[in-house]
Design a protein around this motif. Structure first.
Motif, PDB file in Angstrom:
ATOM      1  N   ILE A  69       0.830  -1.199   0.000  1.00 37.87           N
ATOM      2  CA  ILE A  69       0.000   0.000   0.000  1.00 37.87           C
ATOM      3  C   ILE A  69       0.869   1.255   0.000  1.00 37.87           C
ATOM      4  CG2 ILE A  69      -1.724   1.281   1.325  1.00 37.87           C
ATOM      5  CD1 ILE A  69      -2.737  -1.458   2.285  1.00 37.87           C
ATOM      6  N   ALA A  70       2.007   1.161   0.702  1.00 33.47           N
ATOM      7  CA  ALA A  70       2.867   2.341   0.821  1.00 33.47           C
ATOM      8  C   ALA A  70       3.450   2.769  -0.527  1.00 33.47           C
ATOM      9  CB  ALA A  70       3.998   2.047   1.801  1.00 33.47           C
ATOM     10  N   GLU A  71       3.511   1.858  -1.470  1.00 39.47           N
ATOM     11  CA  GLU A  71       4.064   2.187  -2.782  1.00 39.47           C
ATOM     12  C   GLU A  71       3.122   3.061  -3.604  1.00 39.47           C
ATOM     13  OE1 GLU A  71       6.935   0.950  -4.647  1.00 39.47           O
ATOM     14  OE2 GLU A  71       7.722   0.661  -2.618  1.00 39.47           O
ATOM     15  N   PHE A  72       1.847   2.987  -3.266  1.00 42.21           N
ATOM     16  CA  PHE A  72       0.870   3.720  -4.079  1.00 42.21           C
ATOM     17  C   PHE A  72       0.578   5.082  -3.471  1.00 42.21           C
ATOM     18  CE2 PHE A  72      -0.264  -0.838  -4.587  1.00 42.21           C
ATOM     19  CZ  PHE A  72       0.132  -0.953  -5.904  1.00 42.21           C
ATOM     20  N   GLY A  73      -0.353   5.774  -4.098  1.00 41.15           N
ATOM     21  CA  GLY A  73      -0.756   7.084  -3.614  1.00 41.15           C
ATOM     22  C   GLY A  73      -1.206   7.915  -4.792  1.00 41.15           C
ATOM     23  N   GLY A  74      -2.365   8.517  -4.660  1.00 43.89           N
ATOM     24  CA  GLY A  74      -2.837   9.387  -5.718  1.00 43.89           C
ATOM     25  C   GLY A  74      -3.157   8.684  -7.017  1.00 43.89           C
ATOM     26  N   LEU A  75      -3.529   7.416  -6.942  1.00 43.45           N
ATOM     27  CA  LEU A  75      -3.800   6.676  -8.174  1.00 43.45           C
ATOM     28  C   LEU A  75      -5.044   7.180  -8.897  1.00 43.45           C
ATOM     29  CD1 LEU A  75      -3.013   2.933  -7.471  1.00 43.45           C
ATOM     30  CD2 LEU A  75      -1.612   4.679  -8.515  1.00 43.45           C
ATOM     31  N   ALA A  76      -5.856   7.983  -8.240  1.00 38.67           N
ATOM     32  CA  ALA A  76      -7.077   8.479  -8.877  1.00 38.67           C
ATOM     33  C   ALA A  76      -6.741   9.321 -10.105  1.00 38.67           C
ATOM     34  CB  ALA A  76      -7.883   9.306  -7.884  1.00 38.67           C
ATOM     35  N   ILE A  77      -5.567   9.912 -10.082  1.00 41.12           N
ATOM     36  CA  ILE A  77      -5.232  10.794 -11.207  1.00 41.12           C
ATOM     37  C   ILE A  77      -4.904  10.015 -12.483  1.00 41.12           C
ATOM     38  CG2 ILE A  77      -3.695  12.661 -11.955  1.00 41.12           C
ATOM     39  CD1 ILE A  77      -3.393  13.153  -8.818  1.00 41.12           C
ATOM     40  N   PRO A  78      -3.968   9.045 -12.418  1.00 39.10           N
ATOM     41  CA  PRO A  78      -3.692   8.336 -13.679  1.00 39.10           C
ATOM     42  C   PRO A  78      -4.769   7.316 -14.051  1.00 39.10           C
ATOM     43  CG  PRO A  78      -2.290   7.480 -11.951  1.00 39.10           C
ATOM     44  CD  PRO A  78      -3.032   8.639 -11.358  1.00 39.10           C
ATOM     45  N   MET A  79      -5.539   6.798 -13.087  1.00 38.30           N
ATOM     46  CA  MET A  79      -6.462   5.705 -13.390  1.00 38.30           C
ATOM     47  C   MET A  79      -7.877   6.030 -12.931  1.00 38.30           C
ATOM     48  SD  MET A  79      -4.080   2.602 -12.014  1.00 38.30           S
ATOM     49  CE  MET A  79      -4.832   1.279 -12.928  1.00 38.30           C
ATOM     50  N   ARG A  89      -5.190   6.098   1.227  1.00 41.42           N
ATOM     51  CA  ARG A  89      -3.746   5.981   1.050  1.00 41.42           C
ATOM     52  C   ARG A  89      -3.385   5.586  -0.402  1.00 41.42           C
ATOM     53  NH1 ARG A  89      -0.028   3.128   5.074  1.00 41.42           N
ATOM     54  NH2 ARG A  89      -1.421   1.327   5.100  1.00 41.42           N
ATOM     55  N   VAL A  90      -4.234   4.778  -1.002  1.00 44.77           N
ATOM     56  CA  VAL A  90      -3.888   4.299  -2.340  1.00 44.77           C
ATOM     57  C   VAL A  90      -4.281   5.313  -3.408  1.00 44.77           C
ATOM     58  CG1 VAL A  90      -4.387   2.529  -4.067  1.00 44.77           C
ATOM     59  CG2 VAL A  90      -4.012   1.883  -1.701  1.00 44.77           C
ATOM     60  N   PHE A  91      -5.453   5.901  -3.279  1.00 44.37           N
ATOM     61  CA  PHE A  91      -5.992   6.637  -4.416  1.00 44.37           C
ATOM     62  C   PHE A  91      -5.907   8.149  -4.270  1.00 44.37           C
ATOM     63  CE2 PHE A  91      -7.987   2.533  -4.988  1.00 44.37           C
ATOM     64  CZ  PHE A  91      -7.816   2.351  -6.343  1.00 44.37           C
ATOM     65  N   HIS A  92      -5.976   8.652  -3.053  1.00 44.23           N
ATOM     66  CA  HIS A  92      -6.070  10.099  -2.916  1.00 44.23           C
ATOM     67  C   HIS A  92      -4.711  10.727  -2.678  1.00 44.23           C
ATOM     68  CE1 HIS A  92     -10.636   9.930  -1.905  1.00 44.23           C
ATOM     69  NE2 HIS A  92     -10.358   9.584  -3.143  1.00 44.23           N
ATOM     70  N   GLY A  93      -4.712  12.001  -2.602  1.00 42.55           N
ATOM     71  CA  GLY A  93      -3.476  12.727  -2.368  1.00 42.55           C
ATOM     72  C   GLY A  93      -2.696  12.945  -3.655  1.00 42.55           C
ATOM     73  N   GLU A  94      -1.481  13.412  -3.466  1.00 46.69           N
ATOM     74  CA  GLU A  94      -0.653  13.688  -4.624  1.00 46.69           C
ATOM     75  C   GLU A  94      -0.099  12.392  -5.192  1.00 46.69           C
ATOM     76  OE1 GLU A  94       0.264  16.535  -6.272  1.00 46.69           O
ATOM     77  OE2 GLU A  94      -1.469  17.326  -5.178  1.00 46.69           O
ATOM     78  N   GLU A 141       6.504   6.207 -11.335  1.00 48.01           N
ATOM     79  CA  GLU A 141       5.972   4.924 -11.792  1.00 48.01           C
ATOM     80  C   GLU A 141       4.459   4.919 -11.715  1.00 48.01           C
ATOM     81  OE1 GLU A 141       8.013   2.282  -9.183  1.00 48.01           O
ATOM     82  OE2 GLU A 141       9.256   1.476 -10.785  1.00 48.01           O
ATOM     83  N   ASN A 142       3.934   5.464 -10.615  1.00 46.31           N
ATOM     84  CA  ASN A 142       2.490   5.481 -10.462  1.00 46.31           C
ATOM     85  C   ASN A 142       1.844   6.396 -11.484  1.00 46.31           C
ATOM     86  OD1 ASN A 142       2.495   3.697  -8.406  1.00 46.31           O
ATOM     87  ND2 ASN A 142       2.512   5.249  -6.786  1.00 46.31           N
ATOM     88  N   ARG A 143       2.535   7.504 -11.792  1.00 41.36           N
ATOM     89  CA  ARG A 143       1.915   8.478 -12.690  1.00 41.36           C
ATOM     90  C   ARG A 143       1.778   7.913 -14.101  1.00 41.36           C
ATOM     91  NH1 ARG A 143       5.238  13.578 -12.104  1.00 41.36           N
ATOM     92  NH2 ARG A 143       5.505  12.764 -10.002  1.00 41.36           N
ATOM     93  N   LEU A 144       2.648   6.953 -14.438  1.00 37.92           N
ATOM     94  CA  LEU A 144       2.624   6.411 -15.790  1.00 37.92           C
ATOM     95  C   LEU A 144       1.683   5.208 -15.938  1.00 37.92           C
ATOM     96  CD1 LEU A 144       6.389   6.705 -16.684  1.00 37.92           C
ATOM     97  CD2 LEU A 144       4.484   8.095 -17.523  1.00 37.92           C
ATOM     98  N   LEU A 145       1.013   4.823 -14.869  1.00 38.81           N
ATOM     99  CA  LEU A 145       0.141   3.646 -14.932  1.00 38.81           C
ATOM    100  C   LEU A 145      -0.975   3.856 -15.942  1.00 38.81           C
ATOM    101  CD1 LEU A 145      -0.232   2.608 -11.200  1.00 38.81           C
ATOM    102  CD2 LEU A 145       0.978   1.421 -13.018  1.00 38.81           C
ATOM    103  N   LYS A 146      -1.253   2.779 -16.700  1.00 38.93           N
ATOM    104  CA  LYS A 146      -2.323   2.880 -17.692  1.00 38.93           C
ATOM    105  C   LYS A 146      -3.647   2.539 -17.039  1.00 38.93           C
ATOM    106  CE  LYS A 146       0.046   1.885 -22.018  1.00 38.93           C
ATOM    107  NZ  LYS A 146       0.999   0.794 -22.143  1.00 38.93           N
TER     108      LYS A 146
END
Lengths: 510, 527
Positions: B365-375, B436-441, B446-451
């Motif tokens: 979980i700590a690896e992610f963050g802000g996934l709402a933006i790319p996905m 923790r996974v989806f919100h925030g910056e 790596e996360n920003r480039l997720l398809k």
């Protein structure tokens, strides 16, 4: 008591399966002496043909009514005929895989086929005997060829060791058998099972009788590998030629178990109070020792040896049931076990070489990739040994445990169940090796038998995980595969629709 | 009805996947495309068949579309299938989830694909058989049939400590199922007192069993089912198996396999041994509640996304156990609906985590963050499914949990009250980790480039989300078909309970009478 010894020649036709086999053995020896037909193929074909004839003869002269021979020393009835039919079938399948095997291990001499058929004659005779001397003679006919066959691979140290060990311990156990028979004769005044049963209530000095019975059971227990008479099994199974092990693991059990049932129920049924507790204790010991012994074996043949001990343990829980009808459950179990084990050894014998005839768990890593069908068959046979549904093993276990439960020995069923759970672990280790683990080892040792053998020895002593890949994809082993298919078919058929065989076994129980 | 008499539709349903698997096994082609689409087609056909039987079901209080053939007269086993309002939804759930997992697997399984799809189809057959078998031996056949395919699925295509996890799964399951086998033999032997021994569930449930024997048999059966559910003290195989299994394996495990246990509890433990079930219901409800709270607390501190879903699964199954052993029709209907809900929402959660793992190759979980933006699409799917899992009104999870708690409150205030905290806990751990996974910056490059999700993945998820809304907004058709069967179960439980709470002499009289009645009943059945 004098027995009226009349021999009706007419009733000998019923023994024709046995006589055909005897004729075949004599013919094979004679031809060998005259140096005719000295090839494994010719001898194998001849043996297989005579076995087919014997099977046909057995079917034609099926003893719908029991036949007494030699004044009652031998009784041939439906039960023994069924046992004989299964033994013949097992032997036929063994013979089919034997000739390619003998070629592969570069065996010399042509005693193999006569010996294994002689052993089968002893096995077939054994359940028919109703008299202790015939019993002992049958056991000797059964055993002595097996001693020789165990040491038949003269190029392989383990095989020689196996033969010698088996012979020494076997001879030792035979002496117990004879001594026991003598004591029983001394105390009951007869060697005929029916007379023994009649005289039992009259015996006042029970000690000698019980000592004699105990010794008799030691002898039979040795053949069955009941703990504590099991110590020969791992070494013999590991060293002996694979087809021989595949045959004797199932067939000896089948034959000796039915003889044990006959002796116990027809001879000593009246004093079951004395032998029943012994079998309960021995069954528990046998199950636990077999299963714990198998847990960490790296050699597949050793693993199966220990598992065979544990299966005897399951089977003899059935001896707590007083009714002769238990023979159905016991014999069904023995048959389903024999078929699965023969199938496994038929496949294992594909990988035998001149220098070694053993398969380690590391050898079969990644087998499902190289030979998916072989791996699948092995997995199904192992499932049958575990007792997983759709295989015969499950229904056999269900039936046996049901009978034991019904007789009121719930704790025995629970102990057997605990043991089945333990056994799941080591059988799944084999499945894991075949299906999940990646193939071991660089393949540059392919074909280099000496290297493989050296690696094998070093692995034996120091590092069991040293990477070896001895299982090469063979050019072809069609006969082994054929036997594998047949065993698979029987295993699954007995696991899904065993109506006919259960019906037969129910009609012709001991 | 002609349709029922002529076509063994349930057998066809069960064996369609198996036949498909056999065709694949013996097909010479190595074309991966063929195996992919063939298995997908087969699983869709199975789904269509299972939907097709819906209009033919009448009066779900009894078993419909029954098939009885003599199978092993010497052992007393018969080939007996039947469907009622309890098994119907589980069958539909199974056939519904399999095409989805197969479709999903196209993109995530890249080696030994032929074996993979064959094993999936064999698992489907075994699962369908488990839910439809009405003969204990047949049931055991199918029950054990799941073992080896699942072992291989986890062991071959899993990740990390997969062999350890697979072996743990097998050993736990086998311990339970073999003790269940002792129970099966036990009830078979006892049934000999009422005519020929039988393994037939429909006959066996009419046999009055003395309480002491019931207790032992109940414990033997319940151990097997509780391990499969899994209930609190025997749950430890589940986090490992779920975490290491491939995504499709997790979906099948969570979606359907766990339901085998819950179904077994409701059908066999309660159905065959009602008096013992009443006796043990407080302790089993307590175990359910302990599971809810315990797993909830563990979820709150998880660092691995998949382990989080796995533990939340234990909590949800705790609700189902609570519902089943509340022993009234509201709670038990809730439990059946909750089985379906849990299969849908947890299955979807595993799919979503799997899709994320396919892209990022981590589940921390700590690896992610802000996934709402790319996905964004992924984000929305996850939101809906997660809310359904929490039990938000208008989504399916609410219906099940609400009914279960409603029923449980009628029986035991304390346990139900504590169980309600589980709902809050689930909101806590899901929302906390969701943030923790989806919100925030979105810091990590790596996360920003997720398809975002592709069409195939959306196709796999869309049906589940549709069902989540459908059950949540209009649960009537589901409950209507479940109720008659549940009422039947509860009626039998009440009858057993009435006998149980009489004075000993009265009970003896009553048992004699019911024995006589049942004796006639079984005799009639035998005729």
């Amino acid at each position: 008591m004098t027995q009226i010894q009349t021999i009706h020649l007419g009733s000998f036709v019923f023994l024709s399966p046995l006589l055909i086999l005897v004729a075949c053995v004599l013919l094979l020896i004679l031809l060998d002496a005259m140096k005719i037909g000295r090839s494994f193929k010719v001898q194998g074909t001849m043996s297989a043909l005579s076995l087919l004839f014997a099977l046909i003869a057995l079917a034609v002269f099926f003893p719908f009514n029991p036949v007494q021979l030699f004044g009652g020393a031998v009784i041939y009835n439906g039960f023994t005929a069924l046992i004989n039919a299964s033994l013949l079938l097992l032997l036929l399948l063994t013979i089919v895989i034997s000739s390619p095997y003998l070629l592969k291990v570069k065996s010399e001499g042509f005693e193999y086929f006569p010996l294994i058929i002689t052993s089968a004659i002893g096995m077939m005779l054994l359940p028919m005997t109703r008299e202790l001397v015939s019993l002992i003679v049958s056991i000797e006919i059964l055993s002595i060829p097996l001693y020789i066959l165990s040491g038949y691979n003269r190029h392989i140290e383990e095989s020689k060791e196996a033969g010698f060990k088996y012979f020494l311990l076997g001879a030792f156990s035979s002496s117990f058998l004879i001594f026991g028979a003598g004591l029983i004769y001394g105390s009951t005044g007869s060697i005929w099972l029916s007379d023994i049963a009649l005289n039992l209530p009259l015996v006042e000095e029970k000690f000698l009788l019980l000592l004699g019975l105990a010794m008799l059971l030691v002898g039979l227990g040795f053949k069955l590998a009941i703990v504590p008479f099991h110590s020969w099994v791992p070494d013999v199974y590991q060293g002996a030629p694979s087809p021989v092990v595949g045959f004797m693991a199932g067939a000896v059990k089948l034959s000796v178990l039915s003889a044990l049932l006959v002796v116990l129920f027809y001879g000593f049924g009246l004093i079951s109070l004395y032998w029943k507790p012994i079998f309960i204790i021995l069954a528990v010991l046998t199950m636990f020792l077999g299963n714990f012994g198998a847990l960490h074996q790296m050699s597949l043949k050793r693993l199966l040896a220990y598992s065979s001990i544990s299966h005897v343990g399951y089977i003899i829980t059935g001896l707590v049931i007083p009714a002769p009808a238990i023979s159905t459950a016991i014999i069904f179990y023995a048959i389903s076990y024999a078929v699965a084990v023969l199938g496994i050894f038929a496949l294992l014998s594909m990988w035998a070489t001149e220098k070694s005839d053993d398969v380690y768990l590391d050898d079969i890593r990644g087998l499902s990739q190289k030979e998916p069908l072989v791996a699948l068959m092995l997995a199904i046979f192992l499932m049958s040994l575990i007792g997983v549904p759709i295989t015969a093993g499950f229904l056999a276990k269900l039936y046996l445990f049901y009978e034991v439960y019904r007789a009121g020995y719930v704790y025995l069923v629970i102990i057997a169940i605990i043991n089945s759970i333990i056994s799941v672990y080591y059988y799944f280790r084999v499945i894991t090796a075949m299906y999940i683990l990646p193939a071991a080892a660089p393949s540059n040792i392919e074909g280099d038998v000496n290297f493989a053998h050296a690696a094998l020895n070093s692995a034996n002593q120091s590092n069991p995980f040293s990477a070896r890949a001895r299982v090469r994809s063979q050019e072809s082993a069609p006969l082994n595969l054929l036997v594998g298919y047949v065993c698979l078919l029987i295993s699954v058929a007995l696991g899904i629709a065993p109506r006919l065989i259960l019906l037969l076994l129910n009609i012709y129980h001991i | 009805m002609l349709y029922q008499a002529t076509i063994p539709i349930l057998s066809i349903l069960i064996f369609t996947p198996l036949i498909g698997a056999l065709i694949m096994l013996f097909s010479a082609t190595h074309s991966i495309k063929f195996h992919r689409f063939f298995s997908l087609t087969i699983s869709i056909i199975a789904f269509l068949i299972s939907v097709g039987i819906l209009p033919f079901l009448k009066d779900l209080g009894t078993f419909n579309l029954e098939e009885i053939y003599t199978w092993l007269p010497q052992i007393g086993a018969s080939y007996h299938l039947g469907i009622d309002g309890i098994s119907l939804w589980l069958v539909l759930l199974t056939t519904f989830l399999f095409p989805i997992t197969i479709l999903y697997s196209f993109g995530s399984v890249h080696f030994r694909e032929k074996e993979y799809y064959i094993l999936l189809l064999i698992t489907e057959t075994a699962l369908l058989g488990t839910f439809l078998a009405l003969d204990l031996v047949l049931f055991f056949f199918f029950w054990e049939g799941v073992l080896i395919p699942m072992y291989l699925l986890i062991g071959i295509w899993g990740s990390g400590k997969r062999i350890y996890a697979a072996m743990k799964f097998v050993l736990f399951t086998v311990v339970g199922s073999l003790f269940m086998l002792v129970g099966i033999i036990g009830i078979f032997v006892y049934s000999n007192q009422f005519g020929p021994s039988t393994f037939d569930f429909v006959k066996l449930r009419n046999i009055p069993i003395p309480l002491e024997l019931q207790t032992w048999l109940f414990l033997a059966f319940t151990l097997g089912f509780a391990i499969k559910v899994p209930t609190f003290p025997v749950h430890t195989w589940l986090p490992d198996a779920h975490t290491e299994a491939p995504t499709a394996g997790s979906v099948i495990l969570a979606g359907v396999l766990l339901k085998m246990g819950a179904y077994g509890l409701l059908r066999f433990s309660v159905g065959l041994f009602p008096a013992a079930a009443i006796k043990f219901s407080p302790s089993l409800m307590a175990l359910g509640v302990v599971g809810i709270i315990y797993a909830g607390i563990i979820c709150a501190v998880q660092t691995d996304l998949k382990r989080l879903v796995a533990y939340s699964s234990i909590a949800h199954m705790g609700f189902i156990v609570l519902g089943i052993f509340s022993m009234n029709s509201i709670a038990q209907s809730g439990a059946v609906i909750q089985m379906v809900n849990h299969g849908l929402s947890t299955g979807a959660l595993f799919l979503l985590v799997g899709m994320l793992y396919d892209r990022r190759h981590t589940r921390e979980i700590a690896e992610f963050g802000g996934l709402a933006i790319p996905m964004p699409v992924f984000y929305n799917f996850f939101l809906v499914v997660m809310l359904s899992s929490i039990g938000l009104p208008a989504l399916n999870g609410f219906i099940g949990e609400f009914l279960i708690l409603l029923g449980a409150f009628q029986v035991n205030y304390y346990l139900a009250g504590v169980g309600t905290f589980g709902v809050i806990l689930s909101a806590v751990y899901f929302l906390y980790n969701f943030r923790r996974v989806f919100h925030g910056e979105c810091y990590s490059s790596e996360n920003r480039l997720l398809k975002d999700l592709n069409l195939r993945e959306i196709l796999a998820l869309a049906p589940i989300v549709l069902m989540i809304f459908l059950i949540g907004l209009y649960p009537r058709p589901f409950l209507k078909r479940t109720e008659p069967s549940i009422n039947e179960v509860v009626m039998r439980v009440n009858r057993a309970g009435a006998i149980l709470y009489l004075s000993p002499t009265e009970r003896a009289q009553k048992e004699d009478v019911s024995k006589l009645i049942n004796l006639n009943l079984t005799e009639n059945l035998v005729k």
